[in-house]
Scaffold this motif. Structure first.
Motif, mmCIF file in Angstrom:
data_model
loop_
_atom_site.group_PDB
_atom_site.id
_atom_site.type_symbol
_atom_site.label_atom_id
_atom_site.label_comp_id
_atom_site.label_asym_id
_atom_site.label_seq_id
_atom_site.Cartn_x
_atom_site.Cartn_y
_atom_site.Cartn_z
ATOM 1 N N PRO A 358 0.801 -1.225 0.000
ATOM 2 C CA PRO A 358 0.000 0.000 0.000
ATOM 3 C C PRO A 358 0.839 1.282 0.000
ATOM 4 O O PRO A 358 0.499 2.243 -0.688
ATOM 5 C CB PRO A 358 -0.820 -0.130 1.286
ATOM 6 C CG PRO A 358 -0.970 -1.607 1.475
ATOM 7 C CD PRO A 358 0.350 -2.180 1.029
ATOM 8 N N THR A 359 1.939 1.310 0.748
ATOM 9 C CA THR A 359 2.799 2.502 0.758
ATOM 10 C C THR A 359 3.473 2.692 -0.589
ATOM 11 O O THR A 359 3.582 3.803 -1.106
ATOM 12 C CB THR A 359 3.872 2.385 1.855
ATOM 13 O OG1 THR A 359 3.239 2.137 3.107
ATOM 14 C CG2 THR A 359 4.675 3.671 1.965
ATOM 15 N N LEU A 360 3.904 1.592 -1.182
ATOM 16 C CA LEU A 360 4.553 1.659 -2.490
ATOM 17 C C LEU A 360 3.573 2.169 -3.539
ATOM 18 O O LEU A 360 3.896 3.047 -4.341
ATOM 19 C CB LEU A 360 5.072 0.271 -2.869
ATOM 20 C CG LEU A 360 5.897 0.180 -4.161
ATOM 21 C CD1 LEU A 360 7.266 0.806 -3.978
ATOM 22 C CD2 LEU A 360 6.032 -1.270 -4.609
ATOM 23 N N TRP A 361 2.350 1.640 -3.533
ATOM 24 C CA TRP A 361 1.378 2.004 -4.556
ATOM 25 C C TRP A 361 0.861 3.435 -4.395
ATOM 26 O O TRP A 361 0.738 4.167 -5.365
ATOM 27 C CB TRP A 361 0.187 1.036 -4.516
ATOM 28 C CG TRP A 361 0.562 -0.378 -4.787
ATOM 29 C CD1 TRP A 361 1.411 -0.830 -5.747
ATOM 30 C CD2 TRP A 361 0.118 -1.537 -4.083
ATOM 31 N NE1 TRP A 361 1.527 -2.194 -5.685
ATOM 32 C CE2 TRP A 361 0.740 -2.660 -4.681
ATOM 33 C CE3 TRP A 361 -0.752 -1.752 -3.014
ATOM 34 C CZ2 TRP A 361 0.508 -3.968 -4.235
ATOM 35 C CZ3 TRP A 361 -0.974 -3.037 -2.572
ATOM 36 C CH2 TRP A 361 -0.343 -4.137 -3.180
ATOM 37 N N SER A 362 0.521 3.830 -3.154
ATOM 38 C CA SER A 362 -0.150 5.111 -2.963
ATOM 39 C C SER A 362 0.810 6.282 -2.836
ATOM 40 O O SER A 362 0.499 7.397 -3.238
ATOM 41 C CB SER A 362 -1.059 5.057 -1.732
ATOM 42 O OG SER A 362 -0.293 4.797 -0.566
ATOM 43 N N GLU A 363 2.007 6.041 -2.273
ATOM 44 C CA GLU A 363 2.919 7.144 -1.996
ATOM 45 C C GLU A 363 4.203 7.109 -2.822
ATOM 46 O O GLU A 363 4.947 8.084 -2.854
ATOM 47 C CB GLU A 363 3.297 7.144 -0.501
ATOM 48 C CG GLU A 363 2.104 7.239 0.435
ATOM 49 C CD GLU A 363 2.519 7.103 1.894
ATOM 50 O OE1 GLU A 363 3.676 7.482 2.225
ATOM 51 O OE2 GLU A 363 1.720 6.597 2.704
ATOM 52 N N GLY A 364 4.478 5.990 -3.483
ATOM 53 C CA GLY A 364 5.732 5.870 -4.202
ATOM 54 C C GLY A 364 6.931 5.854 -3.278
ATOM 55 O O GLY A 364 8.023 6.285 -3.634
ATOM 56 N N ARG A 400 20.040 6.759 -12.377
ATOM 57 C CA ARG A 400 19.457 7.697 -11.418
ATOM 58 C C ARG A 400 17.933 7.609 -11.510
ATOM 59 O O ARG A 400 17.368 7.244 -12.541
ATOM 60 C CB ARG A 400 19.904 9.132 -11.700
ATOM 61 C CG ARG A 400 21.400 9.360 -11.572
ATOM 62 C CD ARG A 400 21.859 9.344 -10.113
ATOM 63 N NE ARG A 400 23.277 9.680 -9.992
ATOM 64 C CZ ARG A 400 24.271 8.785 -10.038
ATOM 65 N NH1 ARG A 400 23.966 7.493 -10.213
ATOM 66 N NH2 ARG A 400 25.522 9.167 -9.903
ATOM 67 N N ILE A 401 17.283 8.003 -10.421
ATOM 68 C CA ILE A 401 15.828 8.026 -10.350
ATOM 69 C C ILE A 401 15.376 9.485 -10.273
ATOM 70 O O ILE A 401 15.882 10.254 -9.450
ATOM 71 C CB ILE A 401 15.304 7.252 -9.124
ATOM 72 C CG1 ILE A 401 15.923 5.845 -9.060
ATOM 73 C CG2 ILE A 401 13.783 7.187 -9.146
ATOM 74 C CD1 ILE A 401 15.595 4.953 -10.233
ATOM 75 N N PHE A 402 14.422 9.859 -11.141
ATOM 76 C CA PHE A 402 13.943 11.235 -11.179
ATOM 77 C C PHE A 402 12.417 11.271 -11.159
ATOM 78 O O PHE A 402 11.751 10.314 -11.590
ATOM 79 C CB PHE A 402 14.415 11.931 -12.468
ATOM 80 C CG PHE A 402 15.893 12.166 -12.541
ATOM 81 C CD1 PHE A 402 16.454 13.339 -12.059
ATOM 82 C CD2 PHE A 402 16.721 11.207 -13.099
ATOM 83 C CE1 PHE A 402 17.819 13.547 -12.128
ATOM 84 C CE2 PHE A 402 18.094 11.412 -13.172
ATOM 85 C CZ PHE A 402 18.649 12.588 -12.682
ATOM 86 N N GLU A 414 16.019 10.726 -3.851
ATOM 87 C CA GLU A 414 16.833 9.956 -2.910
ATOM 88 C C GLU A 414 16.456 8.483 -2.975
ATOM 89 O O GLU A 414 15.451 8.103 -3.596
ATOM 90 C CB GLU A 414 16.625 10.492 -1.494
ATOM 91 C CG GLU A 414 15.188 10.410 -1.027
ATOM 92 C CD GLU A 414 14.945 11.198 0.251
ATOM 93 O OE1 GLU A 414 14.393 10.595 1.191
ATOM 94 O OE2 GLU A 414 15.291 12.387 0.283
ATOM 95 N N GLU A 415 17.268 7.661 -2.357
ATOM 96 C CA GLU A 415 16.982 6.223 -2.329
ATOM 97 C C GLU A 415 15.621 5.962 -1.690
ATOM 98 O O GLU A 415 15.125 6.739 -0.879
ATOM 99 C CB GLU A 415 18.073 5.474 -1.575
ATOM 100 C CG GLU A 415 19.367 5.327 -2.353
ATOM 101 C CD GLU A 415 20.135 4.074 -1.958
ATOM 102 O OE1 GLU A 415 19.833 3.509 -0.890
ATOM 103 O OE2 GLU A 415 21.009 3.645 -2.730
ATOM 104 N N ASP A 458 20.159 0.656 -1.348
ATOM 105 C CA ASP A 458 21.565 0.259 -1.201
ATOM 106 C C ASP A 458 22.268 0.294 -2.554
ATOM 107 O O ASP A 458 23.090 -0.569 -2.877
ATOM 108 C CB ASP A 458 21.684 -1.140 -0.580
ATOM 109 C CG ASP A 458 21.294 -1.148 0.892
ATOM 110 O OD1 ASP A 458 21.275 -0.052 1.507
ATOM 111 O OD2 ASP A 458 21.006 -2.230 1.422
ATOM 112 N N ASN A 459 21.896 1.293 -3.352
ATOM 113 C CA ASN A 459 22.490 1.536 -4.672
ATOM 114 C C ASN A 459 22.177 0.437 -5.677
ATOM 115 O O ASN A 459 22.807 0.367 -6.735
ATOM 116 C CB ASN A 459 24.004 1.727 -4.567
ATOM 117 C CG ASN A 459 24.540 2.650 -5.642
ATOM 118 O OD1 ASN A 459 23.838 3.546 -6.114
ATOM 119 N ND2 ASN A 459 25.773 2.437 -6.060
#
Length: 623
Positions: A358-364, A400-402, A414-415, A458-459
């Motif tokens: 749920p946290t992953l889906w709703s908040e990323g 990288r993540i943007f 950030e990670e 962890d990269n």
């Protein structure tokens, strides 16, 4: 870049330094030792023979009037034809354009439309294909003014024209790799010899630690990046003997993959997730007699979502015949980066994170299951998402993540924050072939936009889904892959044949919200009571697992859902067909039968090409 070489130079080097090594091609009839298949049934080409044959094929292409920089389209089902004609074009400085062959009688018009698009976009002056396929391509030639000739490969094989040497540099385009078109019309990725040399170092040195004694075994299609770059060009550069099966032989009898690894003591073999699942489904215990997978040190997995359950079950099922779970190397890549972007660590096996869904889906936002108190509901396993690490960036490359809306790529997330995966480095293409607008859209600052969603922990890179395919319901993001996974657990649903997507009503009260649709294939599509039961269970499975209500469930016969030539599900096309009311029109006729029957038809067709080449053509075997 140290020791960078063109493919043409690599052919010369392989012939000089490892003249007796080379490539072997397993016939459609199966591996030697099976009924009616002898040792001499495998075609064998040493690197010396490949150098000679490449020069001969290159001379034949030049005799057609092709010059350095011209494009030649290749539709060649037989692996040996493809390899020799591809290398022949390379040594002549001609740019090959691989195109997948027709897979059967179904949806022929779609195939011809796709082929026309690639031929026209590439500006190919010639197309090489077997005589049987040539007869199907009349409309392609008439619709593409630049296409001057469609030539039967049988004539190319028999040609004895000498090669006129061309100067080939690292900055020259090596070949055009058209994307599979899972989300849009195929685009021509322009790859230079320098791009390839950089990526091959990533794959063979940094990723696989290629060593003396390695043997590759592959059934992957050679007209796609994993099969072509990973198992033709890379082994040539590093002089690794490699054995090839046809994709259709693997689909028909997956055990031939294991038999070939056993026979040749294969050490490196790659496949998408579905192939490992297919082995579990189709290989019986009695088939494993005489199988020994203990030599298999790298079992790569990539090209589609990687399910930890599939890898874990595969490892436990085949441990008794020598397979080691530590051999698994989950990977991430794409055509626009030549091939490889990240590999997990050797000898580690799948590294899996358990996350709060749920946290992953709703908040990323990534929250590990161990970090959440039980009162949050994580004591319910249905709320836990398990994702597989695809490893770290290679040297001289960046991941990288943007935020997807960040058009400058100046502020990476950030990670543990989900966003768009972007990459940079010498493996990345300079652009799409003669397509300035799409090239500009593909980059944000110095980074290539992959269109994939993921995060770093962890990269290490973890993949969540694709940006354009995320379904948004009440402000919450849902990944189609998670819905598809839940649906695929329902008995009666064909594995690897489920597509979830969001759809909007063109008008009315529901026009302002996204409806959630799941389309699935089943062998019981014509049994109304069964499809109603399966559909009801799919709704319940997704509701229980994700807390999401499904608006529509569509049951389809086997072989209906649109897929790319590499077998990837086409969600965008499925959505388009659904919204046009045409999805059920894609169902194969009774005569065509299931996807398995289509594969059998294609296997028979390819076998006829093979027989024509070897028996009818009476070509000289090059040792």
């Amino acid at each position: 870049m140290a020791n960078a070489r063109t493919i043409a130079q690599a052919i010369e080097d392989a012939a000089k330094t490892a003249p007796t090594r080379g490539f072997r091609f397993v016939p459609e009839s199966g591996v030697p030792g099976t009924r009616g298949v002898t040792e001499t049934s495998e075609a064998s080409f040493s690197f010396t023979a490949i150098e000679r044959a490449s020069a001969r094929y290159g001379g034949a292409l030049q005799a057609l009037g092709l010059r350095k920089g011209d494009r030649v389209a290749l539709i060649l089902p037989a692996n040996e034809d493809f390899v020799l004609c591809f290398f022949g074009a390379i040594v002549a400085g001609i740019i090959p354009v691989p195109i997948y062959p027709p897979l059967g009688p179904g949806q022929l018009q779609t195939y011809l439309d796709n082929t026309r698009h690639i031929v026209e976009k590439s500006g190919a002056r010639a197309l090489i294909t077997p005589a049987k396929i040539k007869r199907l391509l009349g409309t392609v030639q008439s619709a593409c003014p630049a296409l001057e000739q469609v030539v039967a490969v049988e004539a190319i094989r028999e040609s004895m024209e000498a090669l006129r040497p061309e100067k080939i540099t690292l900055d020259d385009i090596a070949f055009l790799q058209f994307t599979s078109g899972s989300t849009s019309r195929p685009k021509g990725v322009s790859l230079t010899h320098a791009n390839l040399a950089a990526n091959l170092a990533c794959i063979m040195d940094d990723g696989l630690a290629a060593r003396e004694g390695d043997v590759g075994v592959s059934w992957l299609p050679l007209y796609h990046d994993m099969g072509l770059i990973g198992f033709v060009i890379a082994p040539l550069y590093y002089r690794v003997p490699t054995v090839y099966l046809s994709p259709l032989l693997f689909l028909k009898r997956p055990i031939t993959w294991f038999q070939t690894i056993t026979r040749h003591k294969g050490t490196i073999a790659y496949a998408p997730n579905f192939a490992y699942a297919l082995c579990l489904k189709r290989i019986r215990e009695k088939d494993l007699e005489g199988i020994d997978l203990s030599s298999w040190r790298v079992a790569g997995c990539g090209a589609e979502p990687i399910r930890p359950e599939t890898l874990e079950t595969f490892a436990s099922t085949y441990a008794g015949v020598g397979f080691k779970k530590s051999a698994f190397v989950p990977s991430y890549g794409m055509a626009e980066s030549s091939l490889a972007i990240a590999f997990s660590n050797l000898d580690q096996g799948p590294k899996v994170l358990a996350l709060d869904g749920p946290t992953l889906w709703s908040e990323g936002v990534v929250k590990l299951a161990d970090d959440i108190p039980p009162r949050s509901g994580l004591d319910n396993p249905d709320t836990v998402v398990r994702l597989v690490s695809c490893g770290r960036a290679f040297p001289e490359h960046q991941i990288r993540i943007f935020d997807p809306d960040d058009v400058t790529s100046e502020h990476p997330l950030e990670e543990r924050k989900v966003g768009e995966i972007r990459i940079s480095g010498p493996s990345v293409m300079h652009g799409y072939w003669e397509d300035v607008e799409r090239t500009r859209e593909a980059f944000a600052g110095p980074f290539l936009r992959t269109g994939d969603l993921g995060f770093l922990h962890d990269n290490e890179l973890y993949i969540c889904g694709r940006i354009k395919e995320v379904v948004i319901v009440n402000g919450r993001n849902y990944y189609p892959q998670d819905m598809e996974w839940e649906a695929s657990q329902v008995p009666g649903v064909r594995k690897g044949s489920v597509i979830a997507f969001g759809s909007r009503h063109p008008s009315g009260i529901e026009a302002d919200r996204e409806r959630v649709v799941i389309a699935f294939e089943t062998q019981d599509a014509h049994d109304m009571a069964q499809t109603q039961r399966i559909s009801k269970e799919i709704r319940k499975s997704v509701q229980d697992g994700l807390g999401l209500t499904i608006d529509d469930v569509v049951a389809l016969p086997a072989g209906t859902l649109p897929k790319t030539s590499s077998g990837k599900l086409q969600r965008a096309k499925t959505r388009t067909l659904y919204e046009a009311g045409e999805l059920t029109d894609q169902a194969p006729t009774k005569r065509e039968g299931s996807r398995l029957e289509l594969a059998k038809h294609a296997a028979r067709s390819q076998l006829s090409y093979f027989k024509l080449a070897v028996l009818g053509g009476r070509r000289k075997r090059e040792e």
